[in-house]
Enzyme design. Structure first.
Site, mmCIF file in Angstrom:
data_model
loop_
_atom_site.group_PDB
_atom_site.id
_atom_site.type_symbol
_atom_site.label_atom_id
_atom_site.label_comp_id
_atom_site.label_asym_id
_atom_site.label_seq_id
_atom_site.Cartn_x
_atom_site.Cartn_y
_atom_site.Cartn_z
ATOM 1 N N HIS A 116 0.795 -1.225 0.000
ATOM 2 C CA HIS A 116 0.000 0.000 0.000
ATOM 3 C C HIS A 116 0.833 1.284 0.000
ATOM 4 O O HIS A 116 0.782 2.073 -0.930
ATOM 5 C CB HIS A 116 -0.903 0.039 1.248
HETATM 6 O O1 RIB Z 1 -5.227 -0.270 4.798
HETATM 7 C C1 RIB Z 1 -3.842 -0.237 4.548
HETATM 8 C C2 RIB Z 1 -3.174 0.796 5.384
HETATM 9 O O2 RIB Z 1 -3.370 0.501 6.760
HETATM 10 C C3 RIB Z 1 -1.646 0.838 5.181
HETATM 11 O O3 RIB Z 1 -1.176 2.145 5.386
HETATM 12 C C4 RIB Z 1 -1.148 -0.065 6.271
HETATM 13 O O4 RIB Z 1 0.192 0.265 6.674
HETATM 14 C C5 RIB Z 1 -2.108 0.267 7.382
HETATM 15 O O5 RIB Z 1 -1.659 1.466 8.005
#
Ligand code: RIB
Ligand code: CA
Length: 312
Positions: A242
């Site tokens: 992500h």
């Molecule tokens: O949903 C994904 C996000 O939530 C990413 O930033 C992961 O590191 C968590 O913080």
């Protein structure tokens, strides 16, 4: 001229890779500092993990600050089930030697925006938006001084990952997200719609390992650990990476595609708390407030990421 940024983060293996990508790209990015926030794991751990990551890159000089330890209005929700009990499970990393800065992360954000030229600092939140919202509420004068907020959070076509309706970062602190999305600051959003296209497949994981460097091995072991949960959940070929999409956007915006639309945050309904209600088809007359990304060139994203990690 490298772009001045502040990373606001809840490491988290994917946050960690994003921080390494930023540190590996000095031609494009001038990292002014890192503010840790409670999210994936409690603040004490995210502040420790942010320093562990800097030391993986040999960058004990980076200023790391601890920010808010809980959301604005809700109790903290964490994600040890995804990231492990330390939040950075996978490789065994030594406790950090570098110090945590004494200033509160929110004050670092405010002071930096007041000291730097207006419109020359980009905020890169990779976790719940608590620090950013607190800074905006404490010092409204900083809003027009922010060049852009480029954040990882939200979901629309991809729906939620912590509830059926909400993505984790927004779900943890929906009131903070509402403040940010209503701030009027130029906003670029990396939702699950795009991050779920950045899957660490086995060949991509192998490419990190094949770098034969300490950072390369550490990244491979983080993504190995991180992916076990998502692969089982989604049955996908690998875990979505992500947070590095935020930093990759600053380096190669052409890797991404999206729409400038209206996005509002659900804060009232227990059922859909934290949902990013994205007007993708422009069916309302609500004013567009966010560049909401929907697609990326995954092959070129991973080539960039691997090449840059290889520079550390
Ligand atoms: O949903 C994904 C996000 O939530 C990413 O930033 C992961 O590191 C968590 O913080
Ligand atoms: Ca994160």
């Amino acid at each position: 001229m490298p772009r001045k940024i502040i990373i606001d983060t809840d490491p988290g293996q994917d946050d960690a890779v994003a921080i390494l990508l930023a540190l590996a790209s000095p031609e494009e990015i001038d990292l002014l500092g890192i503010a840790a926030v409670a999210g994936n794991v409690p603040l004490g751990l995210t502040a420790t993990n942010a320093r562990k990551v800097c030391e993986v890159a040999g960058r004990a000089d980076v200023q790391v600050f601890a920010g808010c330890d809980r959301p604005l209005a809700h109790s903290l929700v964490t994600a040890e089930h995804v990231h492990g009990k330390t939040g950075l499970d996978g490789p065994d990393l030594p406790d950090p030697q570098m110090p945590l800065q004494p200033r509160h992360g929110v004050d670092f954000i405010i002071d930096t925006l007041r000291e730097e030229a207006p419109g020359k600092v980009t905020l890169c939140p990779l976790g719940p938006l608590t620090n950013i919202a607190t800074a905006l509420q404490k010092a409204p004068d900083i809003a027009p001084r922010v060049q852009e907020i480029v954040l990882m959070g939200g979901a629309y076509f991809e729906v939620g990952n912590i509830t059926p309706a909400a993505e984790f970062n927004i779900y943890v602190d929906p009131e903070a997200a509402e403040t940010v999305f209503k701030s009027g600051i130029p906003l670029t959003v990396m939702p699950l719609d795009v991050t779920h296209k950045a899957l660490v497949t086995p060949p991509r994981n192998e490419a990190f390992r094949a770098l034969g460097t300490h950072p390369g091995r550490v990244v491979a072991e983080w993504t190995d650990f991180f992916e076990r949960f998502d692969k089982e959940k989604y049955g996908s070929q690998g875990a979505p990476l992500h947070d590095p999409t935020v930093i990759a956007y600053l380096i190669r915006p052409d890797l991404f595609a999206g729409r400038h639309i209206n996005v509002e945050i659900e804060t009232q309904s227990p059922l859909t708390r934290g949902m990013t209600v994205a007007d993708w088809w422009r069916v309302t007359d609500r004013a567009p407030n966010a560049m909401f990304m929907g697609d990326l060139d995954a092959e070129r994203f991973f080539s960039l990421l691997t090449e840059r990690i290889g520079r550390l």
